[in-house]
Write an enzyme that holds these catalytic residues in place. Structure first.
Site, mmCIF file in Angstrom:
data_model
loop_
_atom_site.group_PDB
_atom_site.id
_atom_site.type_symbol
_atom_site.label_atom_id
_atom_site.label_comp_id
_atom_site.label_asym_id
_atom_site.label_seq_id
_atom_site.Cartn_x
_atom_site.Cartn_y
_atom_site.Cartn_z
ATOM 1 N N HIS A 140 -46.871 14.304 4.255
ATOM 2 C CA HIS A 140 -45.469 14.715 4.299
ATOM 3 C C HIS A 140 -45.272 16.101 3.693
ATOM 4 O O HIS A 140 -44.164 16.484 3.340
ATOM 5 C CB HIS A 140 -44.577 13.694 3.576
ATOM 6 C CG HIS A 140 -44.866 12.279 3.969
ATOM 7 N ND1 HIS A 140 -45.722 11.469 3.269
ATOM 8 C CD2 HIS A 140 -44.449 11.557 5.039
ATOM 9 C CE1 HIS A 140 -45.816 10.288 3.879
ATOM 10 N NE2 HIS A 140 -45.069 10.317 4.946
HETATM 11 S S1 FES Z 1 -46.695 13.999 0.868
HETATM 12 FE FE1 FES Z 1 -46.326 11.937 1.341
HETATM 13 S S2 FES Z 1 -48.129 10.945 0.748
HETATM 14 FE FE2 FES Z 1 -48.460 13.004 0.220
#
Ligand code: FES
Length: 175
Positions: A140
């Site tokens: 993410h």
């Molecule tokens: S940014 Fe979501 S698990 Fe690493």
């Protein structure tokens, strides 16, 4: 003097009370046991509670990933530039403020040891990448700096430093 009817009614109430109490006790025991059982580490877990690892073979600028208690752990031999970069960051720039000194051991600042799970949802970040020359989590988009501190993205915390100590110049005990 109590009549026969009163006696049997009292006895029935007592019996009901005892029976309910017994069910309650059994129910409580059934709930508590799995919890106690979960808290007892089995022999294989105890054996892995701490590990020793010789960092001497890791060249500067390289990392290895080892396993401790079933968790991946990054061991990075940082370059002088990476250490300087980490030390130069003002605490006010950090989402989860921590100095570089707090995340390493005195005299062993070149070694950065961290649990390799992103603090967002647990993915394993990629090393030597991201906008801060540290780690980047592609799941993410969390960026960590050269001290493993979160600098951008949804991760709420820095990569976790496990308990460890150097038992010699290059031998580290984790856990
Ligand atoms: S940014 Fe979501 S698990 Fe690493």
């Amino acid at each position: 003097m109590a009549t026969q009817a009163e006696h049997s009614s009292t006895n029935r109430r007592d019996f009901l009370f005892v029976a309910t109490g017994a069910v309650g006790a059994v129910g409580a025991a059934a709930v508590v046991w799995p919890l106690i059982n979960q808290l007892n580490p089995d022999a294989s877990t105890l054996a892995l509670a701490s590990i020793e690892f010789d960092v001497g073979a890791i060249p500067e600028g390289q990392s290895v990933t080892i396993t401790w208690r079933g968790l991946p752990v990054f061991v990075r031999h940082r370059t002088a530039a990476e250490i300087e970069e980490a030390k130069a960051v003002p605490l006010s720039d950090l989402k989860d403020p921590a100095t570089d000194e707090e995340r390493t051991k005195p005299g062993h600042e070149q070694w950065l040891i961290m649990i390799a799970n992103c603090t967002h949802l647990g993915c394993i970040p990629v090393g030597e990448s991201g906008d801060f020359d540290g780690w980047f989590c592609p799941c993410h988009g969390s960026h960590y700096d050269t001290a493993g501190r979160v600098r951008r993205g949804p991760a709420p915390k820095n990569l976790v430093v496990p308990p460890y100590e150097f038992v010699s110049d290059t031998l580290v005990q984790i856990g």
